[in-house]
Design a protein around this motif. Structure first.
Motif, PDB file in Angstrom:
ATOM      1  N   ALA A 295      -6.034 -19.675 114.697  1.00  0.00           N
ATOM      2  CA  ALA A 295      -6.174 -18.411 113.970  1.00  0.00           C
ATOM      3  C   ALA A 295      -5.876 -17.210 114.859  1.00  0.00           C
ATOM      4  CB  ALA A 295      -7.580 -18.300 113.386  1.00  0.00           C
ATOM      5  N   LYS A 440     -15.503 -26.574 108.439  1.00  0.00           N
ATOM      6  CA  LYS A 440     -14.247 -26.825 109.149  1.00  0.00           C
ATOM      7  C   LYS A 440     -13.701 -25.556 109.805  1.00  0.00           C
ATOM      8  CE  LYS A 440     -12.941 -30.482 105.860  1.00  0.00           C
ATOM      9  NZ  LYS A 440     -12.042 -30.826 104.725  1.00  0.00           N
ATOM     10  N   GLU A 441     -13.984 -24.397 109.223  1.00  0.00           N
ATOM     11  CA  GLU A 441     -13.425 -23.152 109.726  1.00  0.00           C
ATOM     12  C   GLU A 441     -14.377 -22.411 110.673  1.00  0.00           C
ATOM     13  OE1 GLU A 441     -14.819 -20.235 106.059  1.00  0.00           O
ATOM     14  OE2 GLU A 441     -12.716 -20.832 106.196  1.00  0.00           O
ATOM     15  N   ASP A 444     -12.736 -20.987 113.986  1.00  0.00           N
ATOM     16  CA  ASP A 444     -11.856 -19.846 113.710  1.00  0.00           C
ATOM     17  C   ASP A 444     -12.672 -18.586 113.450  1.00  0.00           C
ATOM     18  OD1 ASP A 444      -9.583 -21.319 114.030  1.00  0.00           O
ATOM     19  OD2 ASP A 444      -9.141 -21.548 111.897  1.00  0.00           O
ATOM     20  N   ASN A 445     -13.744 -18.712 112.683  1.00  0.00           N
ATOM     21  CA  ASN A 445     -14.569 -17.552 112.361  1.00  0.00           C
ATOM     22  C   ASN A 445     -15.230 -16.972 113.605  1.00  0.00           C
ATOM     23  OD1 ASN A 445     -13.943 -17.839 109.635  1.00  0.00           O
ATOM     24  ND2 ASN A 445     -15.756 -19.052 109.195  1.00  0.00           N
TER      25      ASN A 445
END
Length: 624
Positions: A295, A440-441, A444-445
């Motif tokens: 990301a 799952k994210e 990235d966050n």
């Protein structure tokens, strides 16, 4: 820009042409944390010590010169029951054993609400409350109000353990009542009147089967919207909790939930706007051959972006040329996801509609019809309540933790929390966001938010948890038909947790402006954190890394950490006996799985009782 101003365009009836989009010049600074060479890493590992027996050595300095740093050589022995339970008398140890053993009996756990109601009828209210205070309530709840909890808070503080205050009163609704409230509060008036011709994604629409958001959730409190007066009352409850936390200690935390402060319809719609714009960014990045990048690594070449937007008919070529302005833009020539996210401030002003990109056509289209005047007012009041709570936290010297919620609410919750951090975390960490590492994210966050804090110079504050909504999220995704947002298994979640944690620890090592609470009952994760802190030269006395567990659980982790000088906190629920029964019901369910999976805590409790009895400490009383 304050977050109240940031979201005002979403509700403001405003028409007109597309506004210019200004990309902040500061966003093009190279701010990625510098990576250490392998040789330096190895050298630091030699100079830093593993956790060993405590010896009197010089405290770590707060400078970044690792070669001059010598760590406190602290060994945290999680098997030392004398240290773990020195704050408990023998009656409290027996109560813990009783409660934990009861939690392993399936029938009692599954029928706990019915059994509590039956007990109340048979014993009467007074005797029922006494029984609860001798068992489940006494184990997991600190007291009925902010005055009655002070003795417990002061005792824990004497043994190095702080408090995160949490007023745990909940409505005891039936499933039908909960579903009715949810459907009424998550659907706008325009949607009720429409024929269903909108561009909403299924994930971000209310579904009656999952209207009772308590289903499959055992470790998180749930709020249902009734009216604005009730939201005001819940805000006042949070304010009282903040004041109580400020009065009870000098470094306390208080927890809030966004769904308690306003109509969830707004969180659903704004979450969808944020997610669709992020998907559009990824779509454009894929067109430029960058789909496999992380990301933070994805950047859009500006000239190709302008050409793509023109070809897709998003706007006229001259308009698109004028959207992107900024002193440094010509030097960089790229836009990353953080820049892209900032554009939402202005794209939401395009009209009085919520505009989102259609990935198939590239056209901007309205997410739904206009807000009514009352819905606009409700949204503004929600933002005002959030702002009021943050100001009270700052005034009372309390750090405010915003709890995570379901994934269809979370993008909006995280964005609102981020805007609070930008405003209130300028001089110290006041606002903490929660990251659920079973998602799952999650990585990235975390990385995106850390990078934004670097660029803008504010203090990043995070609480890392594994997550509370797994069963519900998976069932909803399968039933409604969208991708499961949860990691495939527990081990994948552990890896994600440690990956996110290590990234934040490296950021603390890099500039000392990040802060993290390691909220876990997992002993291996605690040991992982201690090892990393030793490797990186992070001292507990710097108060950058905190640990958190629930009151009544995992004392063998909390108290040894606290007595060794680490900042550790118990989530401290409080409230009247009858009104915290839903909370106690969840604690029983959570402990069933926890206790069946491991007998360690019960074994340690027995060992300490045996040690005291054999040592003649039958009437042991904590000294503090």
């Amino acid at each position: 820009m304050s977050y109240t101003k940031f979201l005002a365009p979403l509700a403001r009836a405003k028409s007109g042409s597309i506004n210019k989009i200004r990309v902040s010049p500061s966003s093009y600074r190279s701010t990625v944390a510098s990576t250490k060479s392998q040789e330096e890493k190895q050298q630091r590992q030699l100079e830093g010590c593993p956790v060993v027996e405590a010896v009197p050595v010089e405290l770590i300095s707060q400078t970044k010169n690792a070669k001059d740093v010598r760590l406190n050589r602290i060994h945290i022995d999680f098997d030392n029951t004398e240290e773990a339970y020195k704050s408990k008398n023998n009656i409290e140890l027996l109560r813990s054993l009783l409660v934990f053993n009861l939690c392993t009996i399936d029938f009692l756990v599954e029928k706990n609400k019915e059994l509590m109601e039956l007990s109340k009828k048979l014993l009467g209210q007074r005797m029922f409350e006494k029984m609860m205070k001798m068992t489940f309530y006494g184990q997991f709840v600190a007291g009925e109000d902010h005055n009655s909890i002070k003795p417990l808070i002061h005792k824990n503080q004497a043994f190095g353990v702080g408090a995160v205050l949490d007023y745990s009163v909940e409505e005891d609704l039936t499933q039908e009542e909960a579903e009715k409230k949810e459907m009424e509060s998550c659907v706008s008036e325009a949607e009720k009147d429409s024929s269903g011709a909108d561009h909403r994604e299924k994930k971000y629409k209310a579904h009656r089967r999952f209207g009772d958001r308590r289903g499959g959730v055992i470790s998180a409190r749930t709020y249902f919207y009734a009216d604005e007066a009730k939201c005001d009352n819940q805000m006042e409850t949070f304010i009282n909790c903040i004041k109580a936390s400020g009065g009870a200690s000098t470094d306390g935390f208080s927890a809030i939930k966004m769904t308690a402060l306003g109509r969830p319809q707004f969180l659903l719609q704004f979450s969808e706007v944020l997610v669709k714009w992020r998907k559009f960014f990824n779509f454009l990045a894929a067109q430029q051959g960058k789909s496999d990048m992380s990301a933070l690594e994805k950047t859009l070449e500006l000239e190709q972006l302008k050409e793509s937007l023109t070809q897709m008919g998003v706007g006229a070529k001259d308009d698109i040329e004028n959207w992107f302005t900024g002193e440094k833009l010509g030097l960089s020539g790229t836009i990353d996801l953080l820049d892209w996210n900032s554009l939402i401030n202005d794209t939401t002003k395009m009209s009085n509609l919520l505009m989102v990109p259609n990935l198939e056509t590239g056209q901007l289209e309205s997410l739904s019809s206009k807000f009514t005047a009352e819905e606009e007012s409700q949204m503004k009041r929600m933002l005002q309540r959030v702002d009021i709570l943050a100001k009270h936290a700052l005034e009372n010297g309390v750090r405010l933790m915003v709890d995570a919620e379901q994934t269809y609410f979370q993008p909006a919750i995280s964005r609102l929390t981020l805007e609070m951090q930008r405003k209130f975390n300028r001089e110290k960490p006041v606002i903490f966001n929660t990251y659920q590492c079973y998602l799952k994210e999650a990585y990235d966050n975390v990385t995106l938010d850390v990078e934004l804090s670097r660029r803008e110079g504010w203090y990043f504050g995070a609480k890392l948890v594994r997550g509370a909504y797994m069963y519900q999220e998976r069932a909803r995704a399968e039933e409604i038909g969208y991708e499961d947002p949860i990691n495939p298994d527990y081990e994948a979640t552990n890896r994600m947790y440690h990956k996110c944690l290590e990234y934040v620890l490296e950021e603390i090592e890099h500039n000392r402006k990040a802060n993290v609470m390691v909220a876990t009952h997992n002993e291996d994760t605690v040991k992982f954190t201690l090892d990393k802190m030793n490797e990186m030269g992070l001292s507990p006395s710097e108060n950058k890394v905190y640990f958190g567990q629930l009151l009544g659980m995992c004392d063998q982790i909390s108290f040894p950490l606290g007595q060794a000088g680490f900042p550790v906190y118990k989530y401290v629920p409080y409230g009247p006996v009858n009104e915290v029964i839903p909370y106690l019901s969840r604690r029983a369910q959570e402990n069933r799985g926890f206790m069946k999976g491991s007998q360690r805590e019960r074994s340690l409790l027995w060992n300490e009782l045996r040690r005291r009895i054999l040592g003649g400490q039958i009437f042991y009383k904590p000294v503090y």
